[in-house]
Design an enzyme around this catalytic site. Structure first.
Site, PDB file in Angstrom:
ATOM      1  N   ASN A 213       0.851  -1.196   0.000  1.00 26.32           N
ATOM      2  CA  ASN A 213       0.000   0.000   0.000  1.00 26.32           C
ATOM      3  C   ASN A 213       0.886   1.245   0.000  1.00 26.32           C
ATOM      4  OD1 ASN A 213       0.487   0.912   2.822  1.00 26.32           O
ATOM      5  ND2 ASN A 213      -0.330  -1.118   3.249  1.00 26.32           N
ATOM      6  N   ASP A 281      -4.318  -5.953   4.960  1.00 27.81           N
ATOM      7  CA  ASP A 281      -5.399  -6.721   5.586  1.00 27.81           C
ATOM      8  C   ASP A 281      -5.337  -8.189   5.203  1.00 27.81           C
ATOM      9  OD1 ASP A 281      -6.693  -4.647   7.019  1.00 27.81           O
ATOM     10  OD2 ASP A 281      -7.323  -3.804   5.094  1.00 27.81           O
ATOM     11  N   LYS A 291       7.954 -18.015  -9.421  1.00 21.35           N
ATOM     12  CA  LYS A 291       7.255 -16.912 -10.082  1.00 21.35           C
ATOM     13  C   LYS A 291       6.075 -17.466 -10.892  1.00 21.35           C
ATOM     14  CE  LYS A 291       7.889 -13.146 -13.305  1.00 21.35           C
ATOM     15  NZ  LYS A 291       8.713 -12.578 -14.355  1.00 21.35           N
ATOM     16  N   ASP A 309      -4.421  -8.998  13.228  1.00 16.89           N
ATOM     17  CA  ASP A 309      -4.541  -7.572  13.545  1.00 16.89           C
ATOM     18  C   ASP A 309      -3.607  -7.272  14.716  1.00 16.89           C
ATOM     19  OD1 ASP A 309      -5.388  -5.045  14.650  1.00 16.89           O
ATOM     20  OD2 ASP A 309      -7.132  -5.210  13.332  1.00 16.89           O
TER      21      ASP A 309
END
Ligand code: C5P
Length: 406
Positions: A213, A281, A291, A309
Site C-alpha cells: 500500500n 489486511d 514466479k 490484527d
C-alpha cells in the site's frame, strides 16, 4: 550531568572573582564548554588572560568592541548556552538584573538571554542585608533566577556575616542539580518503553510480486523519534520504507504482517504501543514458491486470507498489555464515526484519526490533520506537520502515563 553542557560564565567585579578561576577549572574538568564575559569591574580583580587560559576560549569584555561583536554578537553569546552563571554576582549586577538595566556586555547579555540564569552572590554583609539588595533578590526570585549562596562567615572586608561566595564545589553541585532536574523535566518518558509500528507491509504473492500500500512511514517514524526524544526506550517495527532509521530508536525492519506481529510481541513489555503501520489486511493463503507464469490462460486467482490484527492483538494481551495502546485510523469518509467504532472493535485506548482522501494530500505528504479519539471524547488538533503531530502525541502520551485519565 555536566558533560558537554554549555555555560556562559559572567564574572562580576568583586574580590571573590578570583574564585571564578577555580570554578572554571572544576567545570572544565567535568566536560563543560565555557565561554566567559568579564565585566570591567571584574577585570580589576582578575585578568582576561587568566580567564582565557582556563576556559580555552576568547574572553568577552566589551559591548562596543568591534572584534567582540564581529566574532560573537551579545545576543548569540547569551543564547548559545544551556545555563548562564553569574559568579560572583555583585550587588550592582543583581540591581541591574532586577531592573533590566543593560549598560555593558554582561548586563546586556543577561537581559537578552532566553536561557536559565543562576547567580552566586558575593558582597559585604551590609550590602547583602540592605533592603535594596533584598528587594532586588525577591524580584530576581520572582523572575525565576536561580541562586546558590551566599554563605556566611569571614568576609574579605574583615566583617563577618552573610555575603560569602558559595564554595566553588557547591556552585558546581548546584549547576549539576540544575541540569539533572532539567533532564528529568525534558525527558518525562525516561524509564518507559515504547513500541511503534510504521510503514506498509509487503505480502508476497510469489518470489517477485507482492501486495503493498502507499504508506510512507513518515508519521510513524516521527512518532518513534518524538517518543525517544522524551526519553522513552523506543522500538520501531517498520515495514519496507525509504526512510533512514530515526535517531536514538531501535529499528527492526520486517516485510510481512506476520513478521511485524512477531517482532512486536518480541518487543514486549512496553508501557505504550503506537500502531501506525498500514498493515495489509490480507495475504496469500499460500504464496507461490516460484514466479507465477502467464501461460496465456486466465489470470491466476489470488486466494487471500486475513492477516493478524497487530493493534487488536496487543490490546488484548492478558499479562503484558501496554498501559496505553494507540491506534491510527486513516479514513476517506466519516472519519470520527469510523474512529469511534475502531476504538471499540480493536480494544485500544486512543485512536488518532485522519482523513486521507486523495484531496487532502496527507498520504505521503509532510502535513497531517488529526483528531484524538478516546473514550473521554474527541480532541480536534489543528493542521500541523507530521513532526509536530508526533511531538504533540508524544507529550500527550507522557502526560497520560504520569496521570492516566482518558
Ligand atoms: O482496521 P484498520 O486497518 O483501519 O485499523 C487501523 C489501525 O489498526 C492502525 O493503527 C493499524 O496500525 C492497525 N492495524 C494493525 N494490524 C492490522 C490492521 C491494522 O495493527 N492487521
Amino acid at each position: 550531568m555536566l558533560q558537554d553542557k554549555r555555560v556562559l560564565l559572567i564574572i562580576g567585579g568583586g574580590i571573590a572573582a578570583y574564585k571564578a578561576l577555580d570554578l572554571i577549572r572544576r567545570l572544565r574538568e567535568r566536560g563543560v564548554h565555557l565561554r566567559a564575559i568579564l565585566t570591567k569591574a571584574g577585570g580589576e580583580f582578575i585578568t582576561p588572560l587568566s580567564v582565557a587560559s582556563l576556559t580555552g576560549e576568547k574572553v568577552y569584555t566589551d559591548l562596543f568592541s568591534l572584534t567582540d561583536e564581529a566574532e560573537m554578537g551579545h545576543i548569540r553569546l547569551s543564547r548559545e548556552a544551556d545555563l548562564v552563571l553569574v559568579v560572583p554576582a555583585t550587588a550592582d549586577l543583581m540591581a541591574s538584573m532586577a531592573h533590566g538595566i543593560a549598560r555593558d556586555l554582561a548586563t546586556t547579555a543577561l537581559l537578552a538571554t532566553d536561557k536559565p540564569v543562576m547567580i552566586a552572590p558575593s558582597m559585604n554583609v551590609q550590602m547583602w542585608n540592605h533592603p535594596a539588595t533584598q528587594r532586588n533578590l525577591r524580584t530576581l526570585e520572582g523572575d525565576g533566577i536561580l541562586r546558590v549562596g551566599p554563605g556566611s562567615g569571614d568576609l574579605a572586608c574583615g566583617e563577618v556575616g552573610d555575603g560569602r561566595l558559595a564554595d566553588v564545589m557547591d556552585i558546581v553541585a548546584a549547576a549539576d542539580r540544575f541540569f539533572d532536574r532539567a533532564m528529568v523535566a525534558n525527558r518525562p518518558l525516561a524509564g518507559k518503553r515504547a513500541l511503534v509500528t510504521a510503514g506498509p507491509t509487503h505480502e508476497a504473492i510469489d518470489p517477485v510480486r507482492y501486495i503493498a500500500n502507499r504508506s510512507s512511514g513518515k508519521q510513524g517514524y516521527a512518532i518513534a523519534e518524538a517518543l525517544a526524544a522524551l526519553g522513552a526506550e523506543t522500538i520501531l517495527v517498520s515495514g519496507p520504507t525509504t526512510l533512514p532509521d530515526p535517531a536514538a530508536v531501535t529499528t527492526v525492519r520486517i516485510n510481512s504482517a506476520r513478521e511485524m506481529l512477531a517482532a512486536c510481541e518480541a518487543a514486549l513489555p512496553a508501557d505504550v504501543a503506537v500502531c501506525v503501520a498500514a498493515v495489509a489486511d490480507w495475504r496469500m493463503a499460500d504464496d507461490a514458491a516460484q514466479k507465477i507464469k502467464k501461460n496465456g490462460g486466465a489470470p491466476p486467482m489470488l486466494n487471500l486470507v486475513e492477516n493478524p490484527d497487530i493493534l487488536a492483538t496487543l490490546s488484548s494481551r492478558a499479562k503484558d498489555r501496554p498501559a496505553l495502546v494507540v491506534g491510527f485510523a486513516a479514513e476517506t469518509e466519516k472519519v470520527i464515526e469510523h474512529a469511534r467504532a475502531k476504538l471499540g472493535r480493536k480494544g485500544c485506548d486512543w485512536i488518532v484519526a485522519n482523513d486521507v482522501s486523495p484531496a487532502t494530500g496527507i498520504m505521503g505528504g509532510d502535513d497531517n490533520t488529526v483528531h484524538l479519539v478516546s473514550r473521554a471524547g474527541i480532541e480536534d488538533w489543528p493542521p500541523a506537520s507530521k513532526a509536530d503531530v508526533a511531538r504533540r502525541l508524544a507529550q500527550r502520551i507522557a502526560d497520560h502515563l504520569k496521570e492516566p485519565t482518558a
